[in-house]
Design a protein around this motif. Structure first.
Motif, PDB file in Angstrom:
ATOM      1  N   GLU A 180     -16.944   3.467  12.353  1.00 18.61           N
ATOM      2  CA  GLU A 180     -16.811   3.673  10.900  1.00 18.61           C
ATOM      3  C   GLU A 180     -16.266   5.076  10.611  1.00 18.61           C
ATOM      4  OE1 GLU A 180     -17.444   1.764   8.255  1.00 18.61           O
ATOM      5  OE2 GLU A 180     -18.699   0.092   8.937  1.00 18.61           O
ATOM      6  N   THR A 181     -16.764   6.065  11.331  1.00 22.51           N
ATOM      7  CA  THR A 181     -16.296   7.445  11.146  1.00 22.51           C
ATOM      8  C   THR A 181     -14.820   7.565  11.522  1.00 22.51           C
ATOM      9  OG1 THR A 181     -18.511   8.302  11.630  1.00 22.51           O
ATOM     10  CG2 THR A 181     -16.680   9.857  11.801  1.00 22.51           C
ATOM     11  N   PHE A 182     -14.439   6.917  12.623  1.00 17.50           N
ATOM     12  CA  PHE A 182     -13.032   6.921  13.034  1.00 17.50           C
ATOM     13  C   PHE A 182     -12.145   6.277  11.967  1.00 17.50           C
ATOM     14  CE2 PHE A 182      -9.517   4.494  14.990  1.00 17.50           C
ATOM     15  CZ  PHE A 182      -8.725   5.578  15.390  1.00 17.50           C
ATOM     16  N   ILE A 183     -12.589   5.154  11.424  1.00 15.79           N
ATOM     17  CA  ILE A 183     -11.812   4.457  10.385  1.00 15.79           C
ATOM     18  C   ILE A 183     -11.610   5.370   9.178  1.00 15.79           C
ATOM     19  CG2 ILE A 183     -11.814   2.518   8.757  1.00 15.79           C
ATOM     20  CD1 ILE A 183     -13.456   0.963  10.910  1.00 15.79           C
ATOM     21  N   ASP A 184     -12.667   6.048   8.762  1.00 18.78           N
ATOM     22  CA  ASP A 184     -12.573   6.959   7.603  1.00 18.78           C
ATOM     23  C   ASP A 184     -11.571   8.082   7.870  1.00 18.78           C
ATOM     24  OD1 ASP A 184     -14.445   5.480   6.226  1.00 18.78           O
ATOM     25  OD2 ASP A 184     -16.130   6.781   6.730  1.00 18.78           O
ATOM     26  N   TYR A 199      -0.138   0.190   6.299  1.00 24.38           N
ATOM     27  CA  TYR A 199      -0.813   0.983   7.329  1.00 24.38           C
ATOM     28  C   TYR A 199      -2.310   1.158   7.051  1.00 24.38           C
ATOM     29  CZ  TYR A 199       3.568   2.202   9.615  1.00 24.38           C
ATOM     30  OH  TYR A 199       4.754   2.141  10.305  1.00 24.38           O
ATOM     31  N   PHE A 200      -2.756   0.716   5.888  1.00 21.36           N
ATOM     32  CA  PHE A 200      -4.183   0.807   5.562  1.00 21.36           C
ATOM     33  C   PHE A 200      -4.874  -0.485   6.001  1.00 21.36           C
ATOM     34  CE2 PHE A 200      -2.439   4.156   2.999  1.00 21.36           C
ATOM     35  CZ  PHE A 200      -3.441   5.106   2.928  1.00 21.36           C
ATOM     36  N   PHE A 201      -5.076  -0.609   7.304  1.00 20.31           N
ATOM     37  CA  PHE A 201      -5.689  -1.808   7.858  1.00 20.31           C
ATOM     38  C   PHE A 201      -7.128  -1.951   7.368  1.00 20.31           C
ATOM     39  CE2 PHE A 201      -2.803  -0.005  11.161  1.00 20.31           C
ATOM     40  CZ  PHE A 201      -1.813  -0.958  11.075  1.00 20.31           C
ATOM     41  N   THR A 202      -7.604  -3.188   7.300  1.00 23.76           N
ATOM     42  CA  THR A 202      -8.992  -3.417   6.896  1.00 23.76           C
ATOM     43  C   THR A 202      -9.933  -2.915   7.979  1.00 23.76           C
ATOM     44  OG1 THR A 202      -9.118  -5.598   7.939  1.00 23.76           O
ATOM     45  CG2 THR A 202      -8.269  -5.512   5.661  1.00 23.76           C
ATOM     46  N   LYS A 203     -11.189  -2.731   7.621  1.00 26.01           N
ATOM     47  CA  LYS A 203     -12.176  -2.302   8.613  1.00 26.01           C
ATOM     48  C   LYS A 203     -12.347  -3.363   9.698  1.00 26.01           C
ATOM     49  CE  LYS A 203     -14.813   1.091   5.999  1.00 26.01           C
ATOM     50  NZ  LYS A 203     -16.162   1.611   5.682  1.00 26.01           N
ATOM     51  N   ALA A 204     -12.233  -4.631   9.301  1.00 25.76           N
ATOM     52  CA  ALA A 204     -12.361  -5.724  10.283  1.00 25.76           C
ATOM     53  C   ALA A 204     -11.305  -5.597  11.372  1.00 25.76           C
ATOM     54  CB  ALA A 204     -12.243  -7.067   9.571  1.00 25.76           C
TER      55      ALA A 204
END
Length: 352
Positions: A180-184, A199-204
């Motif tokens: 989650e931290t990496f995604i943010d 380029y804003f991929f979903t968290k899934a």
């Protein structure tokens, strides 16, 4: 005896790809499922001719407002892969069968990025459309020993990494909170560079990489030694003998000593010890020699051509679609350099 079949289900797709020593994660069913848009259908085209096998993964898309479709590749470096194919392969029968499938299924054009680490892709596609190279990608040769690889680093990069080692430590992301931290941080990066929405991929998207059994995904994190805070991360994807640098992110306040260079260096060492052969850092945006390309080229003098395949299956329908799309600006379309580089032209939204 020759045969062309279309594979759409995961079980058969996975069992087919396992046969190929030369394949990348871009060829897997899982990556196609992770990457596809809502209106795209993944297919694996499989061709057999005696003991020779060729497969080509594609995403099929409807062309809005028409009965027609086109095909594209997943983002990255896919293209065809083969078994028992040599440079003197006569692709006449393959071409006929592929053309017939595409034409009969109303597929007007095909666009695919190719893989610089897989042999015979151009031999397979010879005589089908156009293959061209918009630029190069940076490769670190992992068959060299660790110190020999580092000889190719530019002097400034070596100094930068040595300084980073004193300020940061690294570790693998293991918990969901790490991811989650990496995604943010990745999202923060994309906002900073004003990236387009795709380029804003979903968290899934990120978690699906970790879950897949078809390839291995390492997310390396950089930790600030003073605050113990995670301040940067990079995602690397491994399959067979290839490691791909996929995505990265860093917190804005740590850009002055960007930890991504340290993370790439750590993966280089890690992948060498794990006996991988190639470490692809990729190139610039769209294959251009830009600041991203120059950043990556600091790690290695070895480069490989990045190539793209473009094939118009139905010339008449293609031209009609282009004319219908651009209407009164059609003369500009056929002379505008940027538009001429865009394929397929009927999907181009460039302002003239």
């Amino acid at each position: 005896m020759s045969e062309l079949e279309i594979i759409k289900n995961k079980l058969e797709w996975d069992s087919t790809i396992k046969l190929f020593v030369e394949s990348d994660f871009y060829h897997t069913y899982d990556y196609h499922l992770i990457s596809k848009k809502e209106d795209e259908t993944p297919i694996l085209i499989k061709y057999n001719e005696d003991d020779l096998v060729i497969v080509l993964p594609l995403l099929i898309r409807k062309i809005e407002g028409t009965q027609f479709k086109d095909a594209t590749s997943v983002y990255g470096y896919p293209g065809p892969i083969s078994i028992n194919l040599t440079e003197d392969f006569n692709n006449t029968i393959f071409i006929k069968k592929l053309y017939r499938f595409l034409y009969e299924n109303n597929i007007v054009s095909v666009f695919s990025r190719l893989n610089p680490y897989i042999k015979h892709q151009e031999t397979i596609l010879k005589g089908l459309g156009q293959i061209y190279s918009p630029g190069q990608v940076i490769d670190i040769d992992l068959t060299k020993d660790i110190e020999s690889q580092k000889v190719d680093y530019n002097r400034r990069l070596k100094t930068y990494i040595n300084k980073s080692r004193k300020q940061y430590s690294t570790r693998l992301a293991k918990k969901n909170q790490d991811i989650e931290t990496f995604i943010d941080m990745y999202y923060e990066n994309m906002r900073r560079v004003k990236a387009i929405d795709s380029y804003f991929f979903t968290k899934a998207y990120f978690f699906d990489f970790i879950k897949s059994n078809s390839f291995d995904t390492d997310i390396l994190l950089a930790i600030d030694n003073d605050s113990k805070e995670i301040i940067g991360g990079a995602m690397f994807v491994k399959k067979n003998n290839i490691v791909q640098y996929h995505l990265s992110g860093v917190k804005n306040e740590y850009l002055s000593l960007n930890p991504i260079k340290l993370l790439i260096d750590k993966m280089r060492i890690r992948a060498t010890k794990e006996e991988f052969t190639f470490f692809n850092l990729g190139g610039g945006v769209g294959g251009k020699t830009d600041t991203l390309f120059h950043f990556k080229s600091g790690f290695s003098k070895e480069m490989k051509d990045f190539k793209i395949w473009r094939y118009i299956v139905n010339e008449q329908v293609y031209e009609n679609l282009v004319r219908d799309k651009h209407k009164q600006k059609i003369d500009c379309v056929f002379s505008h350099k940027t538009c001429l580089e865009y394929f397929p032209c009927y999907r181009c939204n460039i302002k003239y």
